[in-house]
Design an enzyme around this catalytic site. Structure first.
Site, PDB file in Angstrom:
ATOM      1  N   HIS A 253       0.829  -1.199   0.000  1.00 41.17           N
ATOM      2  CA  HIS A 253       0.000   0.000   0.000  1.00 41.17           C
ATOM      3  C   HIS A 253       0.869   1.257   0.000  1.00 41.17           C
ATOM      4  CE1 HIS A 253      -2.911  -2.994   1.511  1.00 41.17           C
ATOM      5  NE2 HIS A 253      -3.829  -2.214   0.958  1.00 41.17           N
ATOM      6  N   ASP A 327      -4.403  -5.853  -8.190  1.00 42.96           N
ATOM      7  CA  ASP A 327      -4.630  -5.239  -6.883  1.00 42.96           C
ATOM      8  C   ASP A 327      -4.921  -3.767  -7.147  1.00 42.96           C
ATOM      9  OD1 ASP A 327      -4.858  -4.860  -4.170  1.00 42.96           O
ATOM     10  OD2 ASP A 327      -2.992  -5.901  -3.675  1.00 42.96           O
TER      11      ASP A 327
END
Length: 1014
Positions: A253, A327
Site C-alpha cells: 500500500h 490489486d
C-alpha cells in the site's frame, strides 16, 4: 498404516480433522505435503469432493450467448470500460455518490468495488448505479472475514489466521456459503477472498493475521473450502495476492516489496495453494504489487505490471483461465511510479483482465486507445477479456438482474444461523498452548480464591464479565499506560489470590514497530505474577504477539484467542471454566516454545456453556414468543420484570432480563440481579442438604423427624416419617401466621417481640428498622411442634417441616445451616448469589424488591425476605429466604439434572436426586416427589408444568413469582424469576396469563418444529 486409518473414517468432519492431525503429527516426515493435500481432497465428502482440472464455472458455454450479444452492442470505448472497476464508499457524501454515478452513466465502467459503509446505504447506491448502467455492473467487496470487513451492521467472522487454527475445513465451507448468501442479499457479486498467501514471515506488515498460516497445505485446504463455499453458492471467489505476499517485509500500500526468491522456491511454497485452487475451478485471482527479480528483473516493476508474471506464469504455465484482477492501482507500489491511465494500460498489457481501483477513467480509456493504435494490444485481445467478464456476469445472474431489496436487509444479513456459524468458527479456533497440571478447566472453586486482571484496559472487559458467570471473583485492570507504581500496587492486591486470570487487551492487529502495543510494564507484571502464583493468560490479539511477552511458556495456562471481539472474550471465558473445550492448533510458528501445530485439547461440558438456540438445534425465530410473553406480562402488570434462563444438554441457549425492578421504570433488570426465590428455597436448601446427607449415610427418608431433631421427641411430630413429610402427606398444617402473634389490636408490636432499633436483646433483623427478640425463634419452633396434626391423612402442602429443616441439618452436622450448604454445594458450584439476607453482601441496586407490605412490616421489602415466618427467623429458613439470580440457580438445577454431578464433582451421591424426584405416591393421587413438584396434570395447559413436559420432569415454584423446572428426558433446565408480588401479593395476573409454563411450552414447540423439519 496411514491409509488404513483414513479409510476407516467415513464422516467428512472426522476425515478433515484426521488429515490436519497427520499434517501436524508424526507421519509428516514420511508423507509429502502434496500427497497429504490430495489425500484430503480424495477423502473429504460432500461439497469438498472435487475433480481435478476443473475450469472456472462461468466458462460454461451456456453463458456465452448473452455475453456475445452484449459484446456486440458495445462501442470500442465501452468495451474498454468493461475492464475497469472503480472504488466507491457508502459512508461518503452525496458529491461522491454523484461522481460515481457520472462515471457509470457516461463511460459504462464494468464494475464497482465498495469499501467502508453500511449495507442499506450501499444497496441504495447499487440500485441507482445498476439502473443507470447500460450493462449490469459487477459489484465487488473485500470480505476476507465476511462483509463486516467493509460494512457495518453485518456479521463478523474470525480473521483467517484464526481460521487457520481450525481442524475442520467443513466449517470454512459453511462460512463461504454463508458469506455468499449475505453477499447476494446485499447485491455483491465478487468477494476478494480468500487470502491464500503463505505467511511464513512473522514480521509481514500487511498479511499476517489475514493469512491461514505458514503451512502451504493448511493454507490450500482452508482456502479451497472457503472458495468452494462461495462459488457453490453463486459468488465469485478471488484468491490473492498472486504470486504470494506472505514473505514480505514491506506493505505494498505504501511501497514496492521486493522478493529475492528463486522460482523454485516460489513454486514449492507461494504458488502451491494458488495452483490447487486453480485446479479446482477458482473463478478469479488478484495479482499483487511486488517486484520479483527471479520472474522479471525489470527494476521497480510490480508483478501486476509484469507480462512474464501475469501472462507467462499465471495464464500460460499455470494454466489459469479465470478472471485476473489487479490489486488496487492507487496503491503506492505502482502509483508512485506511473500516473493514472498509464499504470492501467501497463496492467492490461501485462495480461490482467480487470483494472481495480482505476483512479481516472477517461485517462485510462484514452491511454488504452493509444495502446491499440500503437499495436501494443489488439482489439481481439480486448474483446476476449471483455467476453470473459461478460460470461462471469452471466454466471453471476446479471443477465436477469433484480434490484437489491432493502426491506429487512439488516435483519437478513444478521440472521441467527450466521451468528451461530461465527460462534462455531471462533470456538473451534481458540488454541490452548499451556495447561500445566491440567489447571484448565478450573477446578475446586470452593478452595480457590480467583481474581481476573485485564491488561491494556481501564474498565471491566467482556472477558471479565464472562468469567464472572462461573465463579465469584474480584476484577482488576491495568491500562496500557500503567506504570511501575501501579504494578507494585497490583501485586500487593493480587498476592492473596491463588489463581489470576489475565486477559491481554487492546493489542494492535499489526505490530507497527511497537510490539503490538505490549508495554515493558505489562511484561514485568505478567512475569512477576507468574513467579508467585498460578496465572492463566489469554491473548486477545494477533497470535504473533505471544513472542513479545517473554516467559509465557512458564504460565500455568495460555490461550491464543487471535483477536478481540465480545464473542472471542465470551468463549475464552467459557473455555477456562469448561463450558466449551479447546480444539485449535497454531497455524504458525511463534518461537521455540510455541510451534506450528501446537494446541492442547480439553473436553466441553465440564460446566454450563453459553450458546444460542441454534447451538442446541432450535431456531432463534421459534423462540420469539418468549420475548412476546414477557412483554405481555409486563404490559399487563403481571410482573415489573424478570429473568428467563433456558438450557439444554448443559448449554444455556436463552438467558435474558426483562423490564424493571418496579413499575417506576427506574432500575432495569439485569441478568445478575438477585430475586427472592420464595418456595424454591425448599428444593435449593432443605432438600439439597437432605440429599447431600443422604449420600453420606447421615439422612434417610425412611426415618422420622424425631430421629434427627431432639426437640421433636415427645411431641406428635416425633413419629412423622420423612418420606411423608417431603411428599406433604404427614398431616402437618399448611402454615401458621406467626407474625400475627406479635401485633396488638391497634397494630403496634407487642413490647417483647419487635423494636425499631437493634440491641443485645433485639439483634435479629426482620426488615429495615425492625428487629425481633433474640429468642423469638424458639417460640416459632415450639408453636410448630405443639401444633395439632390434620385429623385426616392425605396431601396438604405444608411449610412447617421446612421451617424446622435448618435445625434438623444443624443437629445432624453440628454446623450452621447456610454454612453447610455453602461449603458443600454453593461454593463448589460457583453459585455465590444463592444466599440469605443479600443486604449484607450486595448493593441494593442488585437486589429486586418484592412486596410493599402494608400489614406486618409496613414498608417496601428490599433485600429482606418476603415470607413473614422466614423474616422472623432472621431471614434464614428452609422454606423461604434464599435469594439468587437465574444463572446461579441454574447451576444447582444442573446438579439435579445430572443426578448430583457437576463439573466432575459428585456433590450428591448417585441415584439420590433421581430417587427424590420420582413420584412416590402416584397411586394415591399425590403427584409429588420427595420435596420436588412434578406435573400434576400432564398435558393440561392449566397444570403446574408445560403441557409437553414429560411426567419424569420436576421442579418447584415460588410465591413471589419464581419457577424452575428440570426435564431429564430432554436435558432441559428452566429458571424463571420475577417479583409478581410487587406492589401487592393480591396481584395474580401471572397465574391468569400462565406465563411461566407457557414459556417452557414454547421451547417444546420449537424442538418439535425442528425435529419435523429434520
Amino acid at each position: 498404516m496411514v491409509f488404513e486409518k483414513m479409510i476407516k473414517i467415513i464422516n467428512a468432519k472426522k476425515v478433515a480433522s484426521c488429515i490436519i492431525s497427520i499434517l501436524k503429527g508424526r507421519y509428516k516426515s514420511i508423507i509429502s505435503g502434496n500427497v497429504l493435500f490430495f489425500m484430503a481432497l480424495f477423502f473429504l465428502k460432500g461439497p469438498l469432493l472435487l475433480a481435478q482440472g476443473q475450469a472456472p464455472p462461468f466458462l460454461d458455454e451456456k453463458y456465452r450467448p448473452w455475453a456475445d450479444s452484449v459484446l456486440a452492442s458495445l462501442s470500442p470505448e465501452e468495451r474498454i470500460a468493461q475492464l475497469i472497476m472503480i472504488p466507491a464508499y457508502s459512508n461518503k457524501d452525496q458529491v461522491h455518490v454523484d461522481s460515481i454515478s457520472g462515471l457509470v452513466s457516461k463511460y459504462g465502467v464494468g464494475g464497482i468495488i465498495f469499501f467502508q459503509g453500511g449495507p442499506v446505504r450501499q444497496a441504495h447506491m447499487i440500485n441507482r448505479f445498476q439502473e443507470e448502467s447500460k450493462v449490469p455492473l459487477m459489484i465487488s467487496l473485500d470480505g476476507e472475514w465476511g462483509l463486516r470487513m467493509r460494512l457495518d451492521s453485518t456479521v463478523r467472522y474470525p480473521y483467517q489466521m484464526a481460521l487457520g487454527g481450525i481442524s475442520d475445513p467443513e466449517l470454512l465451507y459453511e462460512m463461504g456459503a454463508e458469506v455468499a448468501r449475505q453477499a447476494k442479499r446485499a447485491g455483491i457479486h465478487v468477494n476478494f477472498a480468500p487470502v491464500v498467501d503463505v505467511n511464513n514471515n512473522a514480521n509481514n506488515p500487511v498479511i499476517g493475521f489475514r493469512s491461514f498460516g505458514e503451512e502451504k497445505e493448511n493454507v490450500a485446504i482452508k482456502s479451497l473450502a472457503y472458495m468452494r463455499g462461495m462459488q457453490d453458492h453463486g459468488i465469485l471467489a478471488s484468491a490473492k495476492h498472486f504470486p504470494g505476499h506472505g514473505d514480505t517485509d514491506a506493505d505494498s500500500h505504501y511501497s514496492l516489496p521486493v522478493l529475492h526468491f528463486s522460482k523454485k522456491r516460489l513454486q514449492e511454497t507461494e504458488l502451491f495453494p494458488f495452483q490447487q485452487l486453480m485446479d479446482q475451478g477458482l473463478g478469479s485471482i488478484m495479482v499483487a504489487h511486488m517486484n520479483i527479480p527471479a520472474l522479471d528483473d525489470t527494476p521497480n516493476l510490480a508483478s501486476t505490471l509484469s507480462r512474464p508474471i501475469v501472462t507467462d506464469l499465471l495464464k500460460k504455465e499455470m494454466g489459469f483461465e479465470g478472471l485476473v484482477f489487479t490489486d488496487a492501482l492507487n496503491m503506492q507500489a505502482v502509483a508512485s511510479y506511473y500516473p493514472p491511465g498509464v499504470v492501467d494500460v501497463k496492467a492490461l498489457l501485462a495480461g490482467n483482465d480487470m483494472l481495480l481501483n482505476t483512479m481516472d477513467v477517461p485517462a485510462t480509456i484514452r491511454e488504452v486507445k493509444k495502446a491499440l493504435e500503437r499495436g501494443d494490444i489488439s482489439q481481439e485481445e480486448i474483446d476476449q477479456r471483455v467476453l470473459k467478464v461478460l460470461q462471469a456476469k452471466a454466471w453471476l445472474g446479471l443477465d436477469r438482474l433484480q434490484p437489491v431489496d432493502t426491506d429487512h436487509l439488516i435483519a437478513d444479513l444478521n440472521n441467527p444461523k450466521a451468528a451461530y456459524l461465527s460462534r462455531k468458527l471462533t470456538e473451534a479456533s481458540l488454541t490452548l498452548l499451556r495447561n500445566e497440571d491440567n489447571i484448565l478447566p478450573v477446578k475446586g472453586l470452593e478452595n480457590t480464591k480467583i481474581a481476573s486482571l485485564s491488561l491494556g484496559s481501564d474498565e471491566l472487559t467482556e472477558f471479565q464479565k464472562g468469567l464472572e458467570r462461573y465463579s465469584p471473583m474480584d476484577h482488576f485492570t491495568f491500562p496500557g499506560e500503567g506504570d511501575m507504581e501501579a504494578i507494585y500496587d497490583l501485586k500487593q492486591e493480587l498476592a492473596a489470590y491463588q489463581l489470576v486470570l489475565v486477559g491481554v487487551h487492546g493489542l494492535g492487529i499489526r505490530e507497527g514497530g511497537n510490539d503490538f502495543g505490549i508495554t515493558p510494564e505489562m511484561n514485568v507484571l505478567i512475569r512477576e505474577l507468574m513467579a508467585n502464583q498460578a496465572v492463566v493468560v489469554s491473548i486477545f490479539g494477533n497470535v504473533y504477539s505471544l513472542d513479545k511477552i517473554p516467559g509465557l511458556d512458564q504460565a500455568s495456562g495460555l490461550i491464543a484467542a487471535y483477536q478481540e471481539t465480545p464473542l472471542t472474550q465470551d468463549l475464552t471465558a467459557q473455555l477456562i471454566f469448561g463450558g466449551i473445550g479447546a480444539k485449535g492448533k497454531l497455524p504458525v510458528t511463534i518461537n521455540e516454545a510455541f510451534g506450528l501445530g501446537d494446541g492442547l485439547e480439553t473436553a466441553a461440558g465440564f460446566r454450563m456453556g453459553y450458546t444460542q438456540p441454534e447451538g442446541v438445534g432450535i431456531a432463534t425465530a421459534d423462540l420469539t414468543g418468549i420475548d412476546s410473553m414477557m412483554q405481555l406480562a409486563i404490559r399487563e402488570r403481571a410482573i415489573p420484570g424478570g429473568q428467563v434462563l433456558l438450557a439444554k444438554g448443559g448449554q444455556v441457549f436463552y438467558h435474558k432480563a426483562f423490564g424493571y425492578h418496579t413499575y417506576d421504570s427506574l432500575q432495569e433488570v439485569r441478568s445478575g440481579d438477585l430475586y427472592d426465590l420464595a418456595s424454591i428455597t425448599k428444593i435449593s436448601t432443605s432438600l439439597a442438604a437432605f440429599m447431600h446427607l443422604k449420600g453420606l449415610g447421615k439422612f434417610d427418608e425412611n426415618e422420622t423427624l424425631g430421629t434427627y431433631l431432639p426437640a421433636a421427641r415427645g411431641t406428635n411430630k416425633a413419629g412423622l416419617k420423612y418420606s411423608d413429610i417431603l411428599t406433604h402427606q404427614a398431616r402437618l398444617r399448611s402454615w401458621i401466621p406467626f407474625w400475627m402473634s406479635t401485633v396488638r389490636k391497634n397494630g403496634s408490636f407487642k413490647w417483647f417481640t419487635m423494636k425499631s432499633d437493634s440491641s443485645r436483646r433485639f439483634p435479629v433483623r426482620v426488615a429495615d428498622d425492625l428487629y425481633i427478640h433474640r429468642k423469638y425463634d424458639r417460640k416459632i419452633f415450639k408453636e410448630i411442634l405443639d401444633s395439632p396434626l390434620n385429623p385426616e391423612p392425605g396431601y396438604v402442602y405444608s411449610d412447617l417441616s421446612f421451617i424446622l429443616a435448618p435445625k434438623v441439618v444443624e443437629a445432624i452436622t453440628g454446623e450452621g445451616f447456610y454454612d453447610y450448604l455453602e461449603r458443600n454445594l454453593y461454593k463448589p458450584l460457583g453459585a455465590a448469589t444463592l444466599t440469605y439476607n443479600p443486604y449484607k453482601n450486595y448493593s441494593l441496586d442488585r437486589v429486586v424488591p418484592s412486596e410493599i407490605d402494608t400489614a406486618f412490616r409496613k414498608q417496601l421489602l428490599h433485600a429482606t425476605v418476603h415470607d413473614e415466618g422466614a423474616a422472623m427467623l432472621g431471614g434464614i429458613s428452609g422454606h423461604a429466604g434464599l435469594f439468587g439470580n437465574a444463572n446461579d440457580l441454574a447451576k444447582l438445577m444442573h446438579l439435579y439434572l445430572y443426578d448430583g454431578n457437576y463439573a466432575r464433582q459428585q456433590l450428591i451421591a448417585p441415584g439420590v436426586v433421581s430417587a427424590y424426584s420420582r413420584c412416590v405416591n402416584c397411586e394415591s393421587g399425590n403427584y409429588r416427589g420427595m420435596g420436588f413438584d412434578r406435573p400434576n396434570k400432564p398435558g393440561d395447559p392449566n397444570g403446574n408444568a408445560a403441557p409437553s413436559a414429560p411426567e419424569s420432569s420436576f421442579g418447584h415454584s415460588g410465591f413471589t413469582g419464581t419457577y424452575t423446572w428440570i426435564d431429564p428426558e430432554n436435558e432441559i433446565v428452566y429458571v424463571f424469576l420475577s417479583n409478581r408480588v410487587y406492589p401487592s401479593r393480591e396481584n395474580r395476573n401471572i397465574y391468569r396469563l400462565n406465563i411461566r409454563t407457557n414459556i417452557l411450552e414454547q421451547v417444546y414447540q420449537a424442538m418439535d418444529k425442528n425435529q419435523s423439519e429434520d
